[in-house]
Design an enzyme around this catalytic site. Structure first.
Site, PDB file in Angstrom:
ATOM      1  N   VAL A  57      11.861   7.034 -20.158  1.00  0.00           N
ATOM      2  CA  VAL A  57      11.235   8.225 -20.735  1.00  0.00           C
ATOM      3  C   VAL A  57      11.994   9.484 -20.313  1.00  0.00           C
ATOM      4  CG1 VAL A  57       9.116   9.581 -20.906  1.00  0.00           C
ATOM      5  CG2 VAL A  57       8.995   7.088 -20.805  1.00  0.00           C
ATOM      6  N   TYR A  58      12.349   9.557 -19.051  1.00  0.00           N
ATOM      7  CA  TYR A  58      13.138  10.691 -18.558  1.00  0.00           C
ATOM      8  C   TYR A  58      14.437  10.824 -19.350  1.00  0.00           C
ATOM      9  CZ  TYR A  58      16.006  13.380 -15.234  1.00  0.00           C
ATOM     10  OH  TYR A  58      16.835  14.302 -14.647  1.00  0.00           O
TER      11      TYR A  58
END
Length: 259
Positions: A163-164
């Site tokens: 996600v990052y």
């Protein structure tokens, strides 16, 4: 006032998350290069004050302003605070450089990621960058520059950071669109993508865990984990007079990690 970087005046940079880590290193590198700094902090006022003192010791002027980059409704009020600081401290109504640095870490394993972690990462690393930049655009001088922080993880993969990395990929795409649409104002926009850096980010493992540092150093062509000053120097270089013809680029600063 119609201001641009060709005028004979000091340059001013706004660095989000400038109280620690890469933001602090960037603020100090810019001060060493002759740029004044507005730095933001979310909660640690004492850390921010120490950066202001360090910038002042280098002969430059600095102001610290509180900002939560996920408090989107507060961005107009923050912009008013920036405008007030510019007028009272520099007798100006614009600043020159925006560095979107503020960040947060959260591991998000595939199949085990809570909605709250997803939302936090996207809000800080993409939505916050998008809407803060949009709100501040009227205060950025024509001929100015924007640097967005990305990550080496948009090129190489480390499990648990999907996600990052995806949010940072969005920032890299946004960087290109900003560069295109702000071109008529002669504003350059680039992304800096750090590799492993020894800071307190994500609990400080890349700074404190010697076993992890040895592994990461072995993956880098330059044979070490990066330091905050490495990234601060890269950002300051992109904001220096000689790099005004660079825009819409992703500049990876990873010491040649996983080539």
């Amino acid at each position: 006032m119609n201001e641009n970087l060709n005028e004979n005046r000091n340059t001013i940079a706004l660095v989000t998350g400038g109280n620690r880590g890469l933001g602090r290193a960037t603020a100090l590198a810019l001060a060493e290069a002759g740029t004044d700094v507005i730095l933001t902090y979310r909660s640690n006022k004492d850390e921010a004050a120490s950066v202001v003192d360090a910038v002042t010791a280098l002969g430059r002027t600095a102001v610290a302003l509180e900002l939560d980059t996920t408090a989107f409704d507060a961005f107009p009020a923050f912009t008013t605070s920036v405008r007030d600081a510019l007028r009272t401290t520099w007798d100006r109504d614009t600043f020159d450089f925006l560095v979107n640095n503020a960040g947060v870490a959260a591991v998000t394993p595939v199949g085990e990621t809570p909605v709250e972690a997803f939302d936090l990462l996207v809000d800080v690393h993409f939505k916050g960058v998008f809407f803060l930049t949009q709100t501040l655009l009227p205060l950025i001088a024509d001929g100015g520059r924007i640097v967005n922080l990305s990550t080496g993880l948009t090129r190489f993969v480390s499990e648990g950071w999907s996600v990052y990395a995806a949010a940072k990929s969005a920032v890299e795409t946004y960087t290109k669109y900003l560069a295109k649409e702000l071109g008529p104002r002669r504003i350059t926009v680039n992304a800096v993508a750090p590799g492993p850096i020894g800071t307190d980010f994500g609990g400080g493992a890349m700074r404190d865990d010697e076993g992890l540092r040895a592994v990461l150093a072995g993956q880098a062509a330059l044979g070490r984990v990066g330091a905050p000053e490495d990234i601060g120097g890269v950002i300051a270089s992109l904001l220096s007079p000689g790099t005004g013809w660079i825009t819409a680029q992703r500049v990876e600063a990873s010491g040649g990690t996983l080539l």
